[in-house]
Design a protein around this motif. Sequence first.
Motif, PDB file in Angstrom:
ATOM      1  N   VAL A  88      20.444 -17.160 -20.549  1.00  0.00           N
ATOM      2  CA  VAL A  88      21.819 -17.647 -20.389  1.00  0.00           C
ATOM      3  C   VAL A  88      22.810 -16.607 -20.889  1.00  0.00           C
ATOM      4  N   PRO A 127      27.363 -23.123 -19.802  1.00  0.00           N
ATOM      5  CA  PRO A 127      26.211 -22.218 -19.937  1.00  0.00           C
ATOM      6  C   PRO A 127      24.897 -22.910 -20.305  1.00  0.00           C
ATOM      7  N   PHE A 128      24.956 -24.009 -21.028  1.00  0.00           N
ATOM      8  CA  PHE A 128      23.729 -24.673 -21.485  1.00  0.00           C
ATOM      9  C   PHE A 128      23.663 -26.091 -20.919  1.00  0.00           C
ATOM     10  N   GLN A 149      17.867 -19.516 -23.802  1.00  0.00           N
ATOM     11  CA  GLN A 149      19.190 -19.087 -24.238  1.00  0.00           C
ATOM     12  C   GLN A 149      19.398 -17.587 -24.059  1.00  0.00           C
ATOM     13  N   MET A 209      24.869 -23.189 -15.573  1.00  0.00           N
ATOM     14  CA  MET A 209      23.602 -22.490 -15.827  1.00  0.00           C
ATOM     15  C   MET A 209      22.622 -23.451 -16.472  1.00  0.00           C
TER      16      MET A 209
END
Length: 894
Positions: free
Chosen positions: A544, A762-763, A541, A840
């Motif tokens: 990210v 993003p995740f 994270q 990502m």
Amino acid sequence: MAALLLYRASAGAGKTHTLVTQYIKWALCDTAAFEHILAVTFTNQATREMKQRIMTALHSLANGEATALQKELFHMGWTHEPLQVRSRELLSRMVYQYESFAVTTIDSFFYKIVQSFSEELCLQQHFAVEMDEALALEESVALLLQSDLPLLQKWLVDFALENLLAGKRWHIAAQLQQLGKTLYKESFKLHEKALLAALEQEDVLPYFLADLQSNLLLFEEKMQKTGKKALALLEQEKLAPEDFSYGNKGIIGYFRKIAHTKDFAPTKRALLAATAVASWIPKRTTKNEQLTRVITDALHPLLVEAIALYDTEGIRYRTAIAVARFVYSFGLMAALLKELEQYRRRHNVLFLSDIATLLYQFIQENDTPFLYERIGNKFHHFLIDEFQDLSLFQWVNIKPLLLNSLAQGYDNLLVGDVKQSIYRWRGSDWRLLNHQVEAAFEGTKVHALRTNRRSHKAIVSFNNTFFSAAADQLMRYLEVTLSSAKEAAAPLRYEWEQMKRVYGDIAQQLLPTTQQGGYVELLLFKSHPLDTLSKERPNGQLRVQKEMIHLLKKLKNRSIAAKDIVLLVRNNREAALVEELCRGLYAARDGYMPAQARSLVWDHVAVKVIIYALYYLNSAEELMHKIALIQTYSNYIGQEPINWHHYIGRGREVTAIAVVLPKTFWDQKAFLQSLPLYACVELLIKILFAEEEAYNAVLAFFQGMVLDYCHTAATDTLQAFLSWWEKRGKTFPLPVNSDEDMLQIMTIHQAKGLEFKIVIIPFCNWNLDHIPQKGPLLWCAPYQQAPFHYFPVLPLHYSEMLKATYYAQDYYLEHMQAHLDNFNLLYVAFTRAKEQLYVMAPLPEQEGKLLTTADLIYRSLVACPTDKSGGLSVVETLAATVEETPIGIRFCLG
């Protein structure tokens, strides 16, 4: 000849356009035809959107505007002037008979049917629908915990102990509420009556528990007896574990394990020793003759006996353990069911989940022609949107109406996309659209909407190629998984074949007018060194966040509007993390302002004014209502607050109100008090907000809430509405204002059906299977062997331990379904973008594993990139670029 029209529509392929077009074709037959068409959606927002689209399309036809729909109608035989006249007449009639404009949610439709059968269903008159099932469950759990019944207290203690053993909190209210949510699900309601009937026989549960415990103890005693006999023999012969190969880590260790623990699974060395006696004896020993005699005469036969016992009776033992882990909750579930039933009676309500269930049970127990007579003959045509979200009960309930309609010579339309089925946890069944409808309706006309009208060329091309490769990878993985299912594999093969069909034809076409641009970027990054040190922000994270900051800065420097960007996340925890990061960027004047967490409708000043006005009209003499109304309205118009100590107790409160409120309010006060609820609210808005346009959207939303309440409540009096408002209404969130220039942060479920110019994920690293310890409850059919035959269904937690039980088939089926659910989430996320898509994800920690969506992306694009059709890699097929960077691998297209 009448036909069932089934449209399989991929993302962005214009399914709403198809529904609207077909609706208007049928409605144009005559000006009264629209009264006999029912269009079914799943949300109030979708209902409003479809009504608006129909009315807008008719308005264009009435004005003679050249549209694609007009052109299509001309091909059907309409000419310009008759079409314009008919459209104008139809539009006028729809406006004046708006209540007959039947575009509704499926829950509202079923509610009306249940209302018409209330007497046959033995329901109390004027019942309401309780939308807040969590609130009812919370109240029921609280009452359950207050009970002093000895047996119930025992169940609660057992439940608390089980939670402690599982590492959970001893305070069990939250766990009970989680357990209670199961009672609302169709998977439980399908067996509810039979299970309750069994539980009402007071002797069944004690017998079941005794039989279960007896089986567990008997097997444990047999295995432990064998182990202890072997250890006793060693002591008798004065032999130590060190005299045998590998000492305590060898075969003697296995005997110790089964003698003193409940872990009876044979080790690899034990299995080898069962077939190769020589493996018992170390190479260098002075006791070769003694060891050979003891092993041959006693220890080897004991080992063979233990392994044979485990092979023949072990599966029953393992199944008994899996059942025993949840069986203590049987009593609690029965008690919760009774509490919820008392809640229904106490408040004269039905839960939203009851509606489809009641109708389903009624249809199962009665002749369906009865249903046609009461409701079916009113509607000739049915259109069902988002068909992949239909549940089994909903399908069984609406299927007779479709059959009746077709038998009378009327066409019907179903539209959906199996690839966007992401609500199985809520009861939806993707198999209905995938293959079951065609099997149930002979002669179904299947159409595929394959032309993407949403996204630019690069995004469509990427999704076509990626999901073809990724689906192939996923299905290969599941096929390998099935091969380890042994006896359970054959029955599951058909399910696997149907799942494979979902993505069998993924490719979408482009319109000739489609924008040729578009951009896709996937960053597969290496983990950041600090990731391993951060418990709060694991799984890359930190990396990210750094990359997301860089991307948002880049977009802002290109002057891209915030409202054109959405950040898609998997859950609310990720949403909160992203919002915190974006707020920090914005505060540093380096990023976009994120849309705030959705505020409640009660937080808006215009709604407060209306609510306090309703309180005043309901009880004009109540002092606090007068104060609340005048203070809130003063704030709204920007006037200084009233000094109430000059008025209170002097009989001048009304004077204070008269100073601020419009004269029209006083002129029509008595009339307002005499009006029905909805009409009263409508007139209040005109009086109090006559010249205010800024609040139109909020007030329209509030009117919609009032209208929904009037349609579902047992009584729509002002007092009843205000009571509902305090309990439930004020907790409703306001819809997001799409006109505000703010960065949107949404979960993938919230974004379904929407589109955005730029999508950032993003995740992109969620699990393909259920998270361990958070698997669902599976309701499994009984195994017809003691002690598993007492109940018509058994609740088992989804976990890998089920693979070695009688319920392996249930485990593998859920395993396959979970993977499809999470793959569909990936499809929904990737197909929201119109112009740009950024993804990502971390590089896999272990090569060859397929545990997360990130693993699937890596395997499809990098590790196993061969395209089955032309022998080209995904990169070569798309003419994409792949760049090795210090932080990872960057894949770019466009």
